[in-house]
Motif scaffolding. Structure first.
Motif, mmCIF file in Angstrom:
data_model
loop_
_atom_site.group_PDB
_atom_site.id
_atom_site.type_symbol
_atom_site.label_atom_id
_atom_site.label_comp_id
_atom_site.label_asym_id
_atom_site.label_seq_id
_atom_site.Cartn_x
_atom_site.Cartn_y
_atom_site.Cartn_z
ATOM 1 N N MET A 180 0.446 -1.016 -0.106
ATOM 2 C CA MET A 180 -0.403 0.387 -0.222
ATOM 3 C C MET A 180 0.794 1.700 0.124
ATOM 4 S SD MET A 180 -2.950 1.026 2.635
ATOM 5 C CE MET A 180 -3.986 2.055 2.314
ATOM 6 N N PHE A 181 2.085 1.498 0.965
ATOM 7 C CA PHE A 181 2.466 2.152 0.897
ATOM 8 C C PHE A 181 3.407 2.442 -0.505
ATOM 9 C CE2 PHE A 181 2.084 3.054 5.365
ATOM 10 C CZ PHE A 181 2.915 4.318 5.547
ATOM 11 N N ASN A 182 3.835 1.660 -1.275
ATOM 12 C CA ASN A 182 4.875 1.320 -2.282
ATOM 13 C C ASN A 182 3.685 2.184 -3.602
ATOM 14 O OD1 ASN A 182 7.081 0.769 -1.631
ATOM 15 N ND2 ASN A 182 6.331 -1.745 -1.216
ATOM 16 N N ASN A 183 2.509 1.594 -3.283
ATOM 17 C CA ASN A 183 1.807 1.949 -4.491
ATOM 18 C C ASN A 183 0.616 3.255 -4.550
ATOM 19 O OD1 ASN A 183 2.361 -0.308 -6.458
ATOM 20 N ND2 ASN A 183 2.503 -1.400 -5.005
ATOM 21 N N GLY A 184 0.976 4.292 -3.941
ATOM 22 C CA GLY A 184 -0.632 5.515 -3.637
ATOM 23 C C GLY A 184 0.238 5.476 -1.942
ATOM 24 N N GLU A 185 0.562 5.504 -1.237
ATOM 25 C CA GLU A 185 0.822 6.369 -0.411
ATOM 26 C C GLU A 185 1.727 7.090 0.219
ATOM 27 O OE1 GLU A 185 -0.396 5.088 4.762
ATOM 28 O OE2 GLU A 185 -0.940 3.544 3.139
ATOM 29 N N VAL A 186 2.524 6.994 -0.114
ATOM 30 C CA VAL A 186 3.871 8.089 -0.621
ATOM 31 C C VAL A 186 3.507 9.194 -1.310
ATOM 32 C CG1 VAL A 186 6.362 8.671 -0.389
ATOM 33 C CG2 VAL A 186 5.440 6.861 0.792
ATOM 34 N N PRO A 187 3.191 9.347 -2.363
ATOM 35 C CA PRO A 187 2.950 10.414 -2.924
ATOM 36 C C PRO A 187 1.530 11.417 -2.405
ATOM 37 C CG PRO A 187 2.934 8.036 -4.831
ATOM 38 C CD PRO A 187 2.962 7.880 -3.523
ATOM 39 N N ILE A 188 0.956 10.828 -1.583
ATOM 40 C CA ILE A 188 -0.354 11.371 -1.613
ATOM 41 C C ILE A 188 0.851 11.622 -0.219
ATOM 42 C CG2 ILE A 188 -2.236 11.532 0.086
ATOM 43 C CD1 ILE A 188 -3.071 9.079 -1.024
ATOM 44 N N PHE A 189 1.198 11.213 0.813
ATOM 45 C CA PHE A 189 2.266 12.226 2.036
ATOM 46 C C PHE A 189 3.063 13.527 1.582
ATOM 47 C CE2 PHE A 189 3.708 8.711 4.471
ATOM 48 C CZ PHE A 189 2.063 8.390 5.121
ATOM 49 N N LEU A 190 4.103 13.312 0.137
ATOM 50 C CA LEU A 190 4.337 13.968 -0.539
ATOM 51 C C LEU A 190 3.320 15.792 -0.621
ATOM 52 C CD1 LEU A 190 6.886 12.641 -2.860
ATOM 53 C CD2 LEU A 190 6.930 13.340 -0.531
ATOM 54 N N ASP A 191 2.357 15.452 -1.628
ATOM 55 C CA ASP A 191 1.297 16.006 -1.816
ATOM 56 C C ASP A 191 0.341 17.167 -1.093
ATOM 57 O OD1 ASP A 191 0.182 17.020 -4.115
ATOM 58 O OD2 ASP A 191 -1.970 16.169 -3.713
ATOM 59 N N VAL A 192 0.481 16.538 0.333
ATOM 60 C CA VAL A 192 -0.243 17.223 1.885
ATOM 61 C C VAL A 192 1.224 18.119 2.470
ATOM 62 C CG1 VAL A 192 -1.950 16.608 1.407
ATOM 63 C CG2 VAL A 192 -0.315 15.102 2.707
ATOM 64 N N ALA A 193 2.657 17.576 2.050
ATOM 65 C CA ALA A 193 3.605 18.152 2.907
ATOM 66 C C ALA A 193 3.663 16.753 4.024
ATOM 67 C CB ALA A 193 3.527 19.761 3.401
ATOM 68 N N ILE A 194 4.099 16.377 4.012
ATOM 69 C CA ILE A 194 4.034 14.333 4.980
ATOM 70 C C ILE A 194 5.524 14.691 4.565
ATOM 71 C CG2 ILE A 194 3.269 12.805 6.579
ATOM 72 C CD1 ILE A 194 0.262 13.039 6.262
ATOM 73 N N THR A 195 6.602 15.030 4.781
ATOM 74 C CA THR A 195 8.034 14.726 4.545
ATOM 75 C C THR A 195 8.220 13.908 4.557
ATOM 76 O OG1 THR A 195 7.794 16.853 4.060
ATOM 77 C CG2 THR A 195 10.446 15.650 3.614
ATOM 78 N N PRO A 196 8.979 12.010 4.219
ATOM 79 C CA PRO A 196 9.445 10.942 5.082
ATOM 80 C C PRO A 196 10.922 11.794 5.024
ATOM 81 C CG PRO A 196 8.082 10.597 3.249
ATOM 82 C CD PRO A 196 8.004 11.677 3.084
#
Length: 265
Positions: A180-196
């Motif tokens: 789930m992380f590898n296929n969609g969750e992280v781009p949403i993070f970046l879009d809302v300023a959640i920076t890994p």
């Protein structure tokens, strides 16, 4: 058949064999290209955080740098943390599993480390500086294959971090959360300023199967707003309703952290 203890070096080698690297260019960071130790010094009621800080800043971090290991993150709970945890969190990235296997001997033979750590190492057993150390070993994931310190973050004294651990009910379900992380969750993070800073799947640790990740924000208000935006994001609404990923997380640990002044993250 009698139970036999397996040497830690063998465990590390087995863990390395378990990391699958997807095909791609050799010079591109890939899943499993880094490993992360998340070390938690649980202070308890009698812990000596000042001594631990002195040891980490003056002894351990310089010794790790001499071993070409870093950057090292050192954190404590911030005022916004609601867990009541009394601990110091240390994040140590490794490029090779062999670095973990050889680190103990390297520290033992490092005269500068031994001198700088003397007060810490000579502390009487009747007055330890912490209650215990808990560690987990993670392998980087395809969605964020290398640890990254955000540009300008170290100059921002108001920055806060969030460390999250997602535990799953079994290995199959845990792999689905990784998917789930590898296929969609992280781009949403970046879009809302959640920076890994890093994202990793647990290879060894007290809570398995699981994945753990660290994110950074300009301040706590920005952190709170980012998660509100994440939950309202249309892509998350679609992804979270995908029946494939139903029930992938059985338990969440969340810590809101602040960096120690000497932290390299």
């Amino acid at each position: 058949m009698p139970f036999r203890l397996v040497p830690i070096t063998a465990l590390i080698l087995l863990a390395g064999m378990a990391v699958l690297t997807p095909p791609g260019r050799a010079d591109e960071p890939q899943a499993g290209s880094q490993f992360y130790e998340v070390r938690t010094y649980e202070l308890g009621d009698q812990g000596d955080e000042a001594l631990l800080d002195s040891y980490l800043e003056s002894a351990l971090l310089p010794a790790l740098e001499r071993q070409q290991i870093g950057p090292i993150g050192v954190f404590s709970p911030s005022a916004a943390d609601e867990t009541g945890t009394q601990a110091v969190f240390v994040v140590i990235p490794y490029d090779q599993l062999e670095q973990i296997a050889t680190l103990r001997d390297a520290l033992a033979s490092d005269e500068d480390y031994q001198a700088a750590a003397k007060e810490y190492l000579d502390r009487p057993h009747t007055n330890p500086p912490y209650e215990r150390i808990r560690s987990e070993l993670l392998s980087s994931m395809a969605c964020w294959p290398e640890l990254q310190v955000a540009d300008g973050s170290l100059e921002n004294d108001e920055r806060v971090y969030e460390l999250r651990l997602y535990e799953s009910a079994n290995e199959r379900i845990g792999d689905l959360k990784v998917d789930m992380f590898n296929n969609g969750e992280v781009p949403i993070f970046l879009d809302v300023a959640i920076t890994p800073v890093f994202i990793g799947q647990c290879l060894m640790g007290p809570q398995m199967p699981s994945l753990t990740y660290l994110t950074v924000y300009e301040n706590d208000e920005a952190r709170r707003q980012a998660w509100k935006d994440f939950l309202a994001h249309p892509d998350w609404k679609v992804l979270s309703k995908n029946p494939k990923y139903a029930g992938t997380v059985s338990h969440i640990d969340k810590f809101v952290l602040q960096a120690k002044p000497y932290s390299q993250m």
